[in-house]
Each structure stands twice: as C-alpha cells, then as structure tokens.
Scaffold this motif. Structure first.
Motif, mmCIF file in Angstrom:
data_model
loop_
_atom_site.group_PDB
_atom_site.id
_atom_site.type_symbol
_atom_site.label_atom_id
_atom_site.label_comp_id
_atom_site.label_asym_id
_atom_site.label_seq_id
_atom_site.Cartn_x
_atom_site.Cartn_y
_atom_site.Cartn_z
ATOM 1 N N GLY A 34 22.658 49.725 68.598
ATOM 2 C CA GLY A 34 23.927 49.227 69.155
ATOM 3 C C GLY A 34 24.763 50.424 69.571
ATOM 4 O O GLY A 34 24.373 51.567 69.339
ATOM 5 N N THR A 44 25.771 52.783 61.089
ATOM 6 C CA THR A 44 25.745 53.572 59.842
ATOM 7 C C THR A 44 26.216 52.726 58.666
ATOM 8 O O THR A 44 25.624 52.781 57.575
ATOM 9 C CB THR A 44 26.646 54.822 60.006
ATOM 10 O OG1 THR A 44 26.255 55.481 61.218
ATOM 11 C CG2 THR A 44 26.525 55.773 58.844
ATOM 12 N N SER A 102 12.829 61.197 65.989
ATOM 13 C CA SER A 102 12.296 60.704 64.713
ATOM 14 C C SER A 102 10.803 60.937 64.670
ATOM 15 O O SER A 102 10.143 60.925 65.718
ATOM 16 C CB SER A 102 12.597 59.211 64.587
ATOM 17 O OG SER A 102 12.073 58.523 65.699
ATOM 18 N N VAL A 149 18.121 54.135 61.998
ATOM 19 C CA VAL A 149 19.218 53.936 62.951
ATOM 20 C C VAL A 149 18.854 54.688 64.233
ATOM 21 O O VAL A 149 18.622 55.896 64.196
ATOM 22 C CB VAL A 149 20.555 54.469 62.365
ATOM 23 C CG1 VAL A 149 21.675 54.352 63.384
ATOM 24 C CG2 VAL A 149 20.923 53.712 61.088
ATOM 25 N N ASP A 159 19.257 54.870 68.852
ATOM 26 C CA ASP A 159 19.915 54.357 70.059
ATOM 27 C C ASP A 159 19.016 53.285 70.668
ATOM 28 O O ASP A 159 17.885 53.067 70.199
ATOM 29 C CB ASP A 159 20.237 55.500 71.037
ATOM 30 C CG ASP A 159 19.026 55.997 71.799
ATOM 31 O OD1 ASP A 159 17.884 55.789 71.337
ATOM 32 O OD2 ASP A 159 19.202 56.602 72.864
ATOM 33 N N ARG A 192 32.293 61.064 74.070
ATOM 34 C CA ARG A 192 31.316 60.058 73.677
ATOM 35 C C ARG A 192 31.516 58.765 74.477
ATOM 36 O O ARG A 192 30.568 58.174 74.978
ATOM 37 C CB ARG A 192 31.483 59.802 72.164
ATOM 38 C CG ARG A 192 30.640 58.713 71.537
ATOM 39 C CD ARG A 192 29.177 58.881 71.752
ATOM 40 N NE ARG A 192 28.616 60.104 71.228
ATOM 41 C CZ ARG A 192 28.051 60.246 70.051
ATOM 42 N NH1 ARG A 192 27.985 59.232 69.246
ATOM 43 N NH2 ARG A 192 27.520 61.396 69.693
ATOM 44 N N ASP A 243 24.453 51.404 75.793
ATOM 45 C CA ASP A 243 24.187 50.744 74.509
ATOM 46 C C ASP A 243 25.163 49.609 74.176
ATOM 47 O O ASP A 243 25.015 48.955 73.136
ATOM 48 C CB ASP A 243 24.153 51.784 73.381
ATOM 49 C CG ASP A 243 22.861 52.582 73.414
ATOM 50 O OD1 ASP A 243 22.011 52.298 74.280
ATOM 51 O OD2 ASP A 243 22.705 53.497 72.572
HETATM 52 N N1 LIG Z 1 16.214 57.402 69.753
HETATM 53 C C1 LIG Z 1 16.813 57.944 68.684
HETATM 54 N N2 LIG Z 1 18.130 57.741 68.498
HETATM 55 C C2 LIG Z 1 18.682 58.278 67.388
HETATM 56 C C3 LIG Z 1 17.948 59.027 66.431
HETATM 57 N N3 LIG Z 1 18.795 59.411 65.443
HETATM 58 C C4 LIG Z 1 19.998 58.895 65.762
HETATM 59 N N4 LIG Z 1 19.955 58.232 66.933
HETATM 60 C C5 LIG Z 1 21.028 57.538 67.675
HETATM 61 O O1 LIG Z 1 21.766 58.487 68.401
HETATM 62 C C6 LIG Z 1 23.072 57.948 68.699
HETATM 63 C C7 LIG Z 1 24.150 58.970 68.374
HETATM 64 O O2 LIG Z 1 24.201 59.142 66.972
HETATM 65 P P1 LIG Z 1 25.448 59.822 66.279
HETATM 66 O O3 LIG Z 1 25.816 61.071 67.002
HETATM 67 O O4 LIG Z 1 25.167 59.947 64.820
HETATM 68 O O5 LIG Z 1 26.652 58.833 66.592
HETATM 69 P P2 LIG Z 1 27.133 57.412 66.094
HETATM 70 O O6 LIG Z 1 26.451 56.382 66.941
HETATM 71 O O7 LIG Z 1 28.572 57.441 66.355
HETATM 72 O O8 LIG Z 1 26.824 57.268 64.639
HETATM 73 C C8 LIG Z 1 23.178 56.680 67.871
HETATM 74 O O9 LIG Z 1 22.915 55.572 68.722
HETATM 75 C C9 LIG Z 1 22.071 56.838 66.839
HETATM 76 O O10 LIG Z 1 21.588 55.583 66.436
HETATM 77 C C10 LIG Z 1 16.549 59.223 66.681
HETATM 78 O O11 LIG Z 1 15.818 59.857 65.941
HETATM 79 N N5 LIG Z 1 16.046 58.653 67.812
#
Ligand SMILES: Nc1nc2c(ncn2[C@@H]2O[C@H](COP(=O)(O)OP(=O)(O)O)[C@@H](O)[C@H]2O)c(=O)[nH]1
Ligand SMILES: Nc1ncnc2c1ncn2[C@@H]1O[C@H](COP(=O)(O)OP(=O)(O)O)[C@@H](O)[C@H]1O
Length: 184
Positions: free
Chosen positions: A9, A16, A75, A93, A95, A140, A149
């Motif tokens: 999302g 989170t 990941s 978690v 994207d 962001r 998203d």
């Molecule tokens: N495809 C992918 N997305 C990830 C991974 N780790 C985190 N994300 C995504 O990257 C995006 C940005 O994460 P973050 O900077 O922590 O920001 P947040 O969405 O505000 O918590 C979010 O949509 C996370 O779910 C990963 O390993 N692979």
C-alpha cells in the motif's frame, strides 16, 4: 503450506503498523529487507531493515529489487527462508511492485494485503504525525512511486485482500480474521 503475508500500500497507509501488530498479536515473524535509505529516528539495523550502502547492496543476491523515492530496496530468498524456519506463516512489507513480483513468483504461497484509506489526504497528515522530516515527506509525496501505490496494481486486483485502514480497531478485526483463516 508455508506462506507469506505480503503487506503493501502507499506510504502512510499503515504497512509498518500492521506488520508490528501481526508480530506482537499473532507472532508472525517479519522478513527483514534491505535498503539504502537512511534510518529514521527509532529505526534499528537488523530489526526494521538491514541498512546498506549502495556498494553493500550491490553485493546481495536478491529475489527482487526496486527503486522507491530514489532509494534502493530489496528482499532475498534467504531472508524469507530464515523467517520460514521460525514459522509457516510470516510477513513482509513491500511496495506494490515487489508485491506483484511475490505473487508472480510464489503464487498461492503469497497472500497479499493491500492497504488503502478512503481519503488519500489523510495519509499526509499521518506521515506528519509519524514525525517524518518535512523535506523528506514533501519529496516522498511527490514521488511517482507514492502516487502509483495509492491504487492497487492491475495484476493484484482480485488477487489480494483489500483493507481500508480508516479505523484501526476495524483493521485489527480484519487482520485477526485473515490470520485465523490462514492458520486453520
Ligand atoms: N519491493 C520492495 N519494496 C520494499 C522492500 N522493503 C521495503 N519496501 C517498500 O519500500 C517502500 C518505502 O519504504 P520506507 O522508506 O520504509 O517508507 P514507508 O512506506 O513510509 O514505511 C514501502 O512501500 C516499503 O513497503 C523490499 O525489499 N522490496
Ligand atoms: N487506522 C489508522 N488511523 C490513524 N492513524 C493510523 C492508522 N494506522 C496507522 N496509523 C498511523 O499512521 C502513520 C503511518 O503508518 P505506518 O504504519 O508507518 O505506514 P507505512 O508503513 O505504510 O508508511 C503512523 O504514525 C501510524 O501510527
């Protein structure tokens, strides 16, 4: 069957928060992913993420990798296997692009939860309340990935459980229902 609950999302939609709830209430281990983003206040290496440099990120063997708001995220299959050693049902978690890849690669083993809110402007307020730095927040919200998203990707439409996370108590009930169903 070993399964992974993929939480996806827009930023601020509650990924989170949901992941932490699933860990504390349902004891679902979280797959820790890698990022080149700088840690936010309160985030710890090896707990929230493995915080990487561009160089250390390049050396990893990743199942999938994306650029999100100018940072790299990725990941590994190893991370997923490590979580599966602890339990048959785990969370990650991602994207929406990563969630789509997981569904393509893992099929029925990936159960996607797409989080949304009925009023997208609420997300900005939530991010400000979360304490995000103002400049980081503005950047962001301007990013293409943030806008992408906000909507469920075509490939996940009809293949995901959609939760409108307007009301946290209601969201918890929906999560409890999903976990009970999957554990049965
Ligand atoms: N495809 C992918 N997305 C990830 C991974 N780790 C985190 N994300 C995504 O990257 C995006 C940005 O994460 P973050 O900077 O922590 O920001 P947040 O969405 O505000 O918590 C979010 O949509 C996370 O779910 C990963 O390993 N692979
Ligand atoms: N249902 C909700 N109602 C109000 N605030 C919420 C709700 N769910 C999460 N939040 C808050 O919104 C902010 C963003 O949530 P977070 O889980 O960090 O989102 P994400 O990981 O998707 O970026 C956090 O401060 C969190 O406490």
């Amino acid at each position: 069957m070993k399964r992974v609950l993929v939480i996806t999302g827009a930023t601020g939609s509650g990924k989170t928060t949901v992941s932490k709830y699933l860990q504390s209430k349902h004891h679902l281990p979280k797959v820790i992913t890698h990022t080149t983003r700088k840690p936010r206040e309160g985030e710890a290496d090896g707990f929230d993420y493995y915080f990487e440099t561009h160089e250390s990120m390049r050396k990893l063997t990743l199942l999938e990798q994306v650029t999100y708001d100018f940072n790299q995220y990725g990941s590994s299959m190893e991370g997923l296997d490590q979580a599966w050693e602890k339990a048959d049902l785990v969370t990650i978690v991602l994207d929406s692009k990563g969630a789509t890849t997981y569904k393509e690669v893992l099929g029925d083993q990936a159960v996607v939860i797409f989080l949304t809110v009925s009023e997208p402007d609420a997300l900005k307020e939530r991010l400000a309340n979360r304490g995000d730095e103002k400049i980081a927040l503005i950047q962001r919200i301007k990013s293409a990935e943030y806008h992408r998203d906000l909507k469920i990707p075509k490939q996940l439409d009809g293949q995901s459980k959609v939760i409108v996370n307007d009301n946290w108590n209601q969201t918890k009930q929906e999560l409890d229902r999903i976990v009970t169903e999957l554990k049965d």
